[in-house]
Design a protein around this motif. Structure first.
Motif, mmCIF file in Angstrom:
data_model
loop_
_atom_site.group_PDB
_atom_site.id
_atom_site.type_symbol
_atom_site.label_atom_id
_atom_site.label_comp_id
_atom_site.label_asym_id
_atom_site.label_seq_id
_atom_site.Cartn_x
_atom_site.Cartn_y
_atom_site.Cartn_z
ATOM 1 N N UNK A 94 0.825 -1.207 0.000
ATOM 2 C CA UNK A 94 0.000 0.000 0.000
ATOM 3 C C UNK A 94 0.861 1.260 0.000
ATOM 4 N N UNK A 95 1.892 1.293 0.855
ATOM 5 C CA UNK A 95 2.760 2.469 0.939
ATOM 6 C C UNK A 95 3.562 2.653 -0.335
ATOM 7 N N UNK A 96 4.047 1.554 -0.906
ATOM 8 C CA UNK A 96 4.819 1.640 -2.144
ATOM 9 C C UNK A 96 3.964 2.167 -3.287
ATOM 10 N N UNK A 97 2.754 1.659 -3.408
ATOM 11 C CA UNK A 97 1.856 2.139 -4.460
ATOM 12 C C UNK A 97 1.575 3.633 -4.301
ATOM 13 N N UNK A 98 1.415 4.076 -3.064
ATOM 14 C CA UNK A 98 1.176 5.502 -2.817
ATOM 15 C C UNK A 98 2.379 6.334 -3.236
ATOM 16 N N UNK A 99 3.582 5.881 -2.891
ATOM 17 C CA UNK A 99 4.790 6.636 -3.219
ATOM 18 C C UNK A 99 5.041 6.670 -4.726
ATOM 19 N N UNK A 100 4.819 5.556 -5.391
ATOM 20 C CA UNK A 100 5.045 5.524 -6.831
ATOM 21 C C UNK A 100 4.168 6.535 -7.556
ATOM 22 N N UNK A 101 2.926 6.659 -7.109
ATOM 23 C CA UNK A 101 2.018 7.644 -7.709
ATOM 24 C C UNK A 101 2.431 9.058 -7.308
ATOM 25 N N UNK A 102 2.673 9.254 -6.033
ATOM 26 C CA UNK A 102 3.006 10.589 -5.524
ATOM 27 C C UNK A 102 4.281 11.133 -6.166
ATOM 28 N N UNK A 103 5.266 10.268 -6.397
ATOM 29 C CA UNK A 103 6.550 10.708 -6.948
ATOM 30 C C UNK A 103 6.603 10.612 -8.470
ATOM 31 N N UNK A 104 5.508 10.198 -9.090
ATOM 32 C CA UNK A 104 5.452 10.136 -10.548
ATOM 33 C C UNK A 104 6.445 9.162 -11.154
ATOM 34 N N UNK A 105 6.635 8.016 -10.519
ATOM 35 C CA UNK A 105 7.602 7.026 -10.997
ATOM 36 C C UNK A 105 7.003 6.284 -12.191
ATOM 37 N N UNK A 106 7.654 6.433 -13.340
ATOM 38 C CA UNK A 106 7.126 5.806 -14.548
ATOM 39 C C UNK A 106 8.176 5.000 -15.308
ATOM 40 N N UNK A 107 9.366 4.836 -14.716
ATOM 41 C CA UNK A 107 10.428 4.079 -15.383
ATOM 42 C C UNK A 107 11.457 3.658 -14.353
ATOM 43 N N UNK A 108 12.292 2.706 -14.731
ATOM 44 C CA UNK A 108 13.381 2.283 -13.855
ATOM 45 C C UNK A 108 14.357 3.426 -13.602
ATOM 46 N N UNK A 109 14.559 4.272 -14.597
ATOM 47 C CA UNK A 109 15.445 5.420 -14.424
ATOM 48 C C UNK A 109 14.881 6.394 -13.400
ATOM 49 N N UNK A 110 13.564 6.589 -13.411
ATOM 50 C CA UNK A 110 12.935 7.486 -12.430
ATOM 51 C C UNK A 110 13.131 6.968 -11.012
ATOM 52 N N UNK A 111 13.158 5.659 -10.837
ATOM 53 C CA UNK A 111 13.413 5.073 -9.517
ATOM 54 C C UNK A 111 14.791 5.486 -9.018
ATOM 55 N N UNK A 112 15.788 5.405 -9.888
ATOM 56 C CA UNK A 112 17.164 5.725 -9.484
ATOM 57 C C UNK A 112 17.330 7.209 -9.177
ATOM 58 N N UNK A 113 16.545 8.042 -9.819
ATOM 59 C CA UNK A 113 16.668 9.481 -9.602
ATOM 60 C C UNK A 113 15.739 10.005 -8.513
ATOM 61 N N UNK A 114 14.911 9.133 -7.956
ATOM 62 C CA UNK A 114 13.957 9.560 -6.924
ATOM 63 C C UNK A 114 14.712 10.049 -5.691
ATOM 64 N N UNK A 115 14.065 10.909 -4.951
ATOM 65 C CA UNK A 115 14.696 11.461 -3.757
ATOM 66 C C UNK A 115 14.496 10.619 -2.513
ATOM 67 N N UNK A 116 13.873 9.470 -2.652
ATOM 68 C CA UNK A 116 13.635 8.628 -1.483
ATOM 69 C C UNK A 116 13.391 7.187 -1.930
ATOM 70 N N UNK A 117 13.446 6.283 -0.962
ATOM 71 C CA UNK A 117 13.105 4.886 -1.211
ATOM 72 C C UNK A 117 11.626 4.787 -1.575
ATOM 73 N N UNK A 118 11.311 3.928 -2.519
ATOM 74 C CA UNK A 118 9.924 3.745 -2.924
ATOM 75 C C UNK A 118 9.264 2.554 -2.227
ATOM 76 N N UNK A 119 9.991 1.482 -2.053
ATOM 77 C CA UNK A 119 9.437 0.287 -1.412
ATOM 78 C C UNK A 119 9.695 0.416 0.089
ATOM 79 N N UNK A 120 8.653 0.786 0.819
ATOM 80 C CA UNK A 120 8.849 1.167 2.214
ATOM 81 C C UNK A 120 7.599 0.869 3.041
ATOM 82 N N UNK A 121 7.799 0.789 4.369
ATOM 83 C CA UNK A 121 6.676 0.703 5.300
ATOM 84 C C UNK A 121 6.022 2.069 5.449
#
Length: 401
Positions: free
Chosen positions: A276-303
Motif C-alpha cells: 500500500x505504501x509503495x503504491x502511494x509513493x510511486x504515484x506521488x513521486x510520478x515514478x514511470x520508469x526504472x530510471x525514475x526510480x534511481x533518480x527519486x529522492x527517497x526509497x519507494x518500497x517502504x513501510x
C-alpha cells in the motif's frame, strides 16, 4: 481484506527491470539458451560455495544451540520468498528480486554480528571490514569457479542492487572498507554503479523483505528459545493485537501453534502495508520508469510511518529481551574470542592457512596479509571456526574458551 491479497498481475510494470535490456556483464558472455540474464545470476549464486556455507552461519543463535533456529541460509531463503511475492504483486522482475535477496547475506562472517564486530576491530588498522562490502568482494572476486573471470560475473543490475539495496552509498566511500566498491570497474564508464542514486525497485523489495523476515522470525526464534512468552508480547503494538486475534479465533490452540499462526499473520500484515505504501509513493513521486526510480529522492518500497513506529517498539523489545539476553551475550563473547584468536594466530603464522590463502598472506605482513586472513575467517561457518580455534590453540588456551 487487503486489495493486494489476490493480486496476480500478468504484466511488467513500466518501472520494472527487464533482463532483455540488461547492461550486461563486466566480462561479456554468450547468453544462456535456457535462462534469462537475471535467472542465470540467481543460479550462479545458488551454486556458489559462499551460498552453501550460509547453512552453518548463525542468525542470532549459534549453530550448536539448536537445529530449528534460523541460519543465514534459511533466513536468505525466507527473504527471497517474500521479495519474490512483493515483486509479483508490484509487477517487478521476480528473478532479479529473488537473486538480490539470496545474495544479500553472503558476506556475513561466522557467529552473526558478534563475528562481524570482532573482524571490524581486528581490521581497523588494515582497511576495515563491512559485511556488505564482503558480499561484493565474494561476488566479484573471491568466488573462483570460472576459467574466464574471477567472481561470478553477474549482470550490472544484480551487482548494483546488491551494493545499493539499502539506498545510496556514495556517503560511505571515505570508509576504507568501501574502497573495493569505489574502485570497481575503474575505466569502464558503462559499468558505473551510480553509487549516489537509488537501486532498482527489485533491490528495494529485497531490502524490505529482509526487514520483514528478520522481525518476524526473530520473534519466532525468541519464543521457541523461551526468552519471552506470548503473554510478554500482549502489550506491544502490532504483534499484541495479532496474538489476541489468533487466540480469539482459536481459543484451544497450543502456544506452539499460536506462535506459528501469529507470525504468519504478521508477515501478511507487513507485506500488505509495504504494498500500500509503495503504491502511494510511486504515484506521488510520478515514478514511470526504472530510471525514475534511481533518480527519486527517497526509497519507494517502504513501510508506512505507522508501521515503522510499531516496528520500532518491537525492535526495542527484541533488543532488550533477546539480543541482549544473558544467554545470547555469553555466546557472543565466546564468538568474539574465537575470531580474535584465529585472526591473531593467522597473522603471526600465515603458514597455518590453506595453501591458496597462505600464498596471498605471504605477500606482505601488513594490509594484504590482514585482508587474506580476514577473507578466510569471514568465509568460515560457526562450527569450522570453533574447530579451527581448538586445533590451533594450545591446551591451556582451550580451557579459557
Amino acid at each position: 481484506m487487503s486489495p493486494f491479497t489476490a493480486v496476480t498481475p500478468a504484466f511488467r510494470a513500466p518501472y520494472a527491470e527487464d533482463p532483455a535490456a540488461s547492461r550486461g556483464r563486466l566480462t561479456p558472455e554468450e547468453p544462456s539458451r535456457t535462462r534469462n540474464a537475471f535467472s542465470r545470476d540467481r543460479d550462479r549464486i545458488i551454486h556458489s560455495t559462499a551460498f552453501r556455507r550460509l547453512k552453518g552461519k548463525t542468525q542470532v543463535f549459534v549453530a550448536h544451540e539448536g537445529d530449528h533456529y534460523r541460519t543465514r541460509l534459511s533466513h536468505s531463503l525466507e527473504v527471497a520468498q517474500i521479495a519474490r511475492s512483493l515483486a509479483h504483486a508490484l509487477g517487478l522482475d521476480q528473478d532479479l528480486a529473488e537473486t538480490i535477496a539470496l545474495a544479500h547475506d553472503l558476506g556475513h562472517s561466522p557467529f552473526g554480528h558478534a563475528g562481524e564486530d570482532e573482524l571490524q576491530v581486528q581490521m581497523a588498522p588494515w582497511g576495515g571490514f563491512d559485511h556488505n562490502v564482503q558480499t561484493f568482494r565474494i561476488l566479484t572476486r573471491l568466488e573462483t569457479r570460472y576459467p574466464a573471470f574471477d567472481g561470478l560475473n553477474l549482470t550490472w543490475e544484480t551487482v548494483e542492487g546488491i551494493v545499493k539495496h539499502n539506498g545510496p552509498v556514495s556517503q560511505r566511500l571515505d570508509d576504507p572498507a568501501w574502497r573495493a566498491i569505489a574502485d570497481y570497474a575503474d575505466g569502464r564508464p558503462d559499468w558505473n554503479l551510480r553509487l549516489d542514486g537509488f537501486a532498482s525497485l527489485e533491490a528495494q523489495a529485497a531490502a524490505i523483505a529482509d526487514d520483514i523476515a528478520y522481525n518476524n522470525h526473530d520473534v519466532d526464534d525468541g519464543l521457541s528459545a523461551g526468552l519471552f512468552t506470548l503473554d510478554d508480547l500482549a502489550t506491544l503494538p502490532l504483534i499484541g493485537p495479532v496474538v489476541a486475534g489468533v487466540r480469539a479465533d482459536w481459543p484451544a490452540l497450543t502456544p506452539r501453534m499460536t506462535r506459528f499462526e501469529a507470525v504468519r499473520r504478521m508477515i501478511g500484515l507487513m507485506v500488505d502495508d509495504v504494498l500500500a505504501e509503495t503504491s502511494r509513493r510511486l504515484v506521488q513521486d510520478g515514478i514511470d520508469s526504472a530510471e525514475a526510480v534511481r533518480r527519486a529522492g527517497r526509497t519507494q518500497v517502504q513501510f508506512s510511518d505507522a508501521m515503522m513506529a510499531d516496528l520500532g517498539v518491537l525492535r526495542a523489545f527484541l533488543f532488550e529481551r533477546m539480543y541482549r539476553h544473558a544467554t545470547v551475550n555469553r555466546s557472543r563473547a565466546r564468538a568474539r574470542r574465537t575470531v580474535a584468536a584465529l585472526f591473531e594466530r593467522f597473522m603471526i603464522d600465515p603458514d597455518q592457512l590453506p595453501p591458496e590463502w597462505s600464498s596471498r598472506a605471504r605477500l606482505d605482513d601488513g594490509p594484504r596479509r590482514a585482508r587474506a586472513v580476514c577473507d578466510y575467517i569471514a568465509g568460515m561457518t560457526d562450527r569450522f571456526a570453533t574447530d579451527e580455534q581448538r586445533r590451533l590453540a594450545p591446551a591451556r588456551s582451550r580451557r579459557q574458551l
